[in-house]
Scaffold this motif. Structure first.
Motif, mmCIF file in Angstrom:
data_model
loop_
_atom_site.group_PDB
_atom_site.id
_atom_site.type_symbol
_atom_site.label_atom_id
_atom_site.label_comp_id
_atom_site.label_asym_id
_atom_site.label_seq_id
_atom_site.Cartn_x
_atom_site.Cartn_y
_atom_site.Cartn_z
ATOM 1 N N ALA A 100 0.821 -1.216 0.000
ATOM 2 C CA ALA A 100 0.000 0.000 0.000
ATOM 3 C C ALA A 100 0.858 1.271 0.000
ATOM 4 N N SER A 101 2.150 1.119 0.259
ATOM 5 C CA SER A 101 3.056 2.260 0.272
ATOM 6 C C SER A 101 3.133 2.900 -1.114
ATOM 7 N N ASP A 102 3.231 4.217 -1.154
ATOM 8 C CA ASP A 102 3.366 4.936 -2.424
ATOM 9 C C ASP A 102 4.655 4.577 -3.158
ATOM 10 N N TYR A 103 5.632 4.013 -2.442
ATOM 11 C CA TYR A 103 6.931 3.690 -3.021
ATOM 12 C C TYR A 103 7.145 2.184 -3.215
ATOM 13 N N ALA A 104 6.108 1.379 -3.020
ATOM 14 C CA ALA A 104 6.230 -0.076 -3.161
ATOM 15 C C ALA A 104 6.603 -0.458 -4.588
ATOM 16 N N CYS A 105 7.508 -1.415 -4.718
ATOM 17 C CA CYS A 105 7.939 -1.896 -6.028
ATOM 18 C C CYS A 105 7.298 -3.237 -6.369
ATOM 19 N N ILE A 106 6.666 -3.862 -5.384
ATOM 20 C CA ILE A 106 5.981 -5.139 -5.588
ATOM 21 C C ILE A 106 4.578 -4.980 -5.013
ATOM 22 N N PHE A 107 3.575 -5.151 -5.889
ATOM 23 C CA PHE A 107 2.196 -5.003 -5.444
ATOM 24 C C PHE A 107 1.265 -5.679 -6.444
ATOM 25 N N ASN A 108 0.039 -5.911 -6.010
ATOM 26 C CA ASN A 108 -0.976 -6.527 -6.864
ATOM 27 C C ASN A 108 -1.846 -5.429 -7.466
ATOM 28 N N LEU A 109 -2.044 -5.499 -8.764
ATOM 29 C CA LEU A 109 -2.885 -4.539 -9.471
ATOM 30 C C LEU A 109 -4.175 -5.272 -9.853
ATOM 31 N N LYS A 110 -5.217 -5.029 -9.098
ATOM 32 C CA LYS A 110 -6.487 -5.728 -9.298
ATOM 33 C C LYS A 110 -7.123 -5.342 -10.634
ATOM 34 N N SER A 111 -7.887 -6.250 -11.188
ATOM 35 C CA SER A 111 -8.593 -6.009 -12.442
ATOM 36 C C SER A 111 -9.482 -4.773 -12.310
ATOM 37 N N GLY A 112 -9.348 -3.843 -13.262
ATOM 38 C CA GLY A 112 -10.157 -2.625 -13.268
ATOM 39 C C GLY A 112 -9.655 -1.529 -12.352
ATOM 40 N N ALA A 113 -8.613 -1.788 -11.602
ATOM 41 C CA ALA A 113 -8.115 -0.822 -10.615
ATOM 42 C C ALA A 113 -7.086 0.133 -11.220
ATOM 43 N N THR A 114 -6.959 1.293 -10.577
ATOM 44 C CA THR A 114 -5.917 2.267 -10.896
ATOM 45 C C THR A 114 -5.032 2.424 -9.676
ATOM 46 N N VAL A 115 -3.726 2.400 -9.887
ATOM 47 C CA VAL A 115 -2.764 2.545 -8.801
ATOM 48 C C VAL A 115 -1.765 3.625 -9.191
ATOM 49 N N LYS A 116 -1.462 4.512 -8.253
ATOM 50 C CA LYS A 116 -0.410 5.510 -8.457
ATOM 51 C C LYS A 116 0.737 5.178 -7.506
ATOM 52 N N LYS A 117 1.943 5.196 -8.032
ATOM 53 C CA LYS A 117 3.149 4.917 -7.251
ATOM 54 C C LYS A 117 4.231 5.917 -7.629
ATOM 55 N N TRP A 118 5.233 6.015 -6.778
ATOM 56 C CA TRP A 118 6.405 6.847 -7.040
ATOM 57 C C TRP A 118 7.578 5.939 -7.374
ATOM 58 N N VAL A 119 8.348 6.320 -8.375
ATOM 59 C CA VAL A 119 9.568 5.599 -8.717
ATOM 60 C C VAL A 119 10.758 6.514 -8.442
ATOM 61 N N CYS A 120 11.870 5.908 -8.057
ATOM 62 C CA CYS A 120 13.067 6.657 -7.649
ATOM 63 C C CYS A 120 14.243 6.319 -8.553
ATOM 64 N N PHE A 121 15.007 7.346 -8.919
ATOM 65 C CA PHE A 121 16.176 7.206 -9.777
ATOM 66 C C PHE A 121 17.376 7.831 -9.087
ATOM 67 N N ASP A 122 18.554 7.237 -9.311
ATOM 68 C CA ASP A 122 19.777 7.783 -8.715
ATOM 69 C C ASP A 122 20.360 8.933 -9.511
ATOM 70 N N LYS A 123 19.736 9.362 -10.555
ATOM 71 C CA LYS A 123 20.245 10.476 -11.374
ATOM 72 C C LYS A 123 19.427 11.703 -11.129
#
Length: 123
Positions: A100-123
């Motif tokens: 459920a964390s906004d920064y999770a890299c492993i999660f389940n995306l349910k059918s019909g669902a929308t998920v927003k996450k943050w991705v991080c880069f070292d640059k």
């Protein structure tokens, strides 16, 4: 074609347009539609953040919309970025353990669902 190859192809197709728009999305699917989702990238959310040691990392928000009839397991798939100078890099795995964390890299995306996450880069 493996899902990781979809992501590499996807990123290479849109990366030239990405920085001129506030939001970019692409449909990613298999021929049988067992995998069928929209992947969106909010370019306006790109932000450099300074760590305590003075180094900087970048965060950006993505959105995933699962259009398939099946749930989809997002398992630390990478977002590749190609810079104008030719450098290619991808997001790193965060320490977020709760899907459920906004920064999770492993999660389940349910059918019909929308998920927003943050991705991080070292640059």
């Amino acid at each position: 074609m493996k899902i990781s190859q979809f992501f590499v192809l996807f990123v290479l197709l849109f990366i030239q347009k990405i920085f001129g728009q506030g939001f970019y999305y692409e449909n990613i699917s298999t021929p049988d539609k067992s995998i069928d989702f929209l992947y969106g990238f909010y370019t306006s959310t790109l932000e450099g953040i300074e760590r305590k040691d003075g180094s900087i990392y970048t965060v950006a928000q993505i959105a995933l919309i699962n259009k398939s009839k099946e749930d989809f397991k997002w398992n630390d798939y990478k977002v590749y970025v190609l810079l104008k100078n030719g450098d290619l890099f991808y997001n790193y795995k965060t320490e977020a353990k709760d899907e459920a964390s906004d920064y999770a890299c492993i999660f389940n995306l349910k059918s019909g669902a929308t998920v927003k996450k943050w991705v991080c880069f070292d640059k």
